[in-house]
Design a protein around this motif. Sequence first.
Motif, PDB file in Angstrom:
ATOM      1  N   GLN A 161      -1.017  -2.872  -4.993  1.00 42.20           N
ATOM      2  CA  GLN A 161      -0.753  -4.201  -5.532  1.00 42.20           C
ATOM      3  C   GLN A 161      -1.451  -4.362  -6.880  1.00 42.20           C
ATOM      4  O   GLN A 161      -2.320  -3.572  -7.251  1.00 42.20           O
ATOM      5  N   ASN A 164      -4.336   0.878  -2.208  1.00 43.80           N
ATOM      6  CA  ASN A 164      -3.759  -0.430  -2.502  1.00 43.80           C
ATOM      7  C   ASN A 164      -2.902  -0.303  -3.760  1.00 43.80           C
ATOM      8  O   ASN A 164      -3.403   0.059  -4.823  1.00 43.80           O
ATOM      9  N   HIS A 176       0.831  -1.199   0.000  1.00 42.26           N
ATOM     10  CA  HIS A 176       0.000   0.000   0.000  1.00 42.26           C
ATOM     11  C   HIS A 176       0.872   1.259   0.000  1.00 42.26           C
ATOM     12  O   HIS A 176       2.072   1.197   0.266  1.00 42.26           O
ATOM     13  N   LYS A 210      -2.863  -1.745 -11.724  1.00 43.94           N
ATOM     14  CA  LYS A 210      -2.333  -1.289 -10.435  1.00 43.94           C
ATOM     15  C   LYS A 210      -2.152   0.216 -10.469  1.00 43.94           C
ATOM     16  O   LYS A 210      -2.133   0.837 -11.535  1.00 43.94           O
TER      17      LYS A 210
END
Length: 200
Positions: free
Chosen positions: A58, A56, A22, A100
């Motif tokens: 990822q 986030n 994160h 992402k």
Amino acid sequence: MVVSFLVDEVVGGFFVNVPPGHVACIHDLGRGVLKKVKGPGLHLKIPFWQRAKLFNAQILEYLIRHDFDLTNKEAMGDEDITAKTADGKNIQVEGSILLKLDRARASELWENIGENFISKIVRPAARSRIRSVLSELTLNQLTSYRTQVEEKIKKELNQIFNQSGLICHGFLLSEVKDLGDPKTTQDDKVVFKKTPSSKS
């Protein structure tokens, strides 16, 4: 009780705990959204004056499938996409987008787009670009050159995503259905379906 709450607020307000995978952006009441993005770890901030927002960072899977629930507009996915191919075939496709956040541009995304980037950027861009690419191909080309089609869609999505601070890592087709006569479902035919053992 009130004293305990205030102590927790003040002490806790000094720190931003960013978990692995994160990033955190800081909004300062005087300077707005700060450009520097905080990575995983414990960071200091000014209580009451600065607010932290976690994102986030990822790789996330954005699913496109016929039974996807769109009750939540920010859900990571969409219903299957219908399109018309270059040879006039009405088709329905399912798949997934791997995307992402560009860590270095998280503050830019938050300031310019806000938290609702799925409904504002990802979903409309995915629908538009996928339909556009499919309209340039015949049904036979779509199923025969799947890897090239996936790469083309990825490239098209990145042209839009990159403007906002997002990155498309890939697009994967999972099913292509020839809808035949759009007035009936009797002649619908699956012309491509990826199984767990399928290879690119």
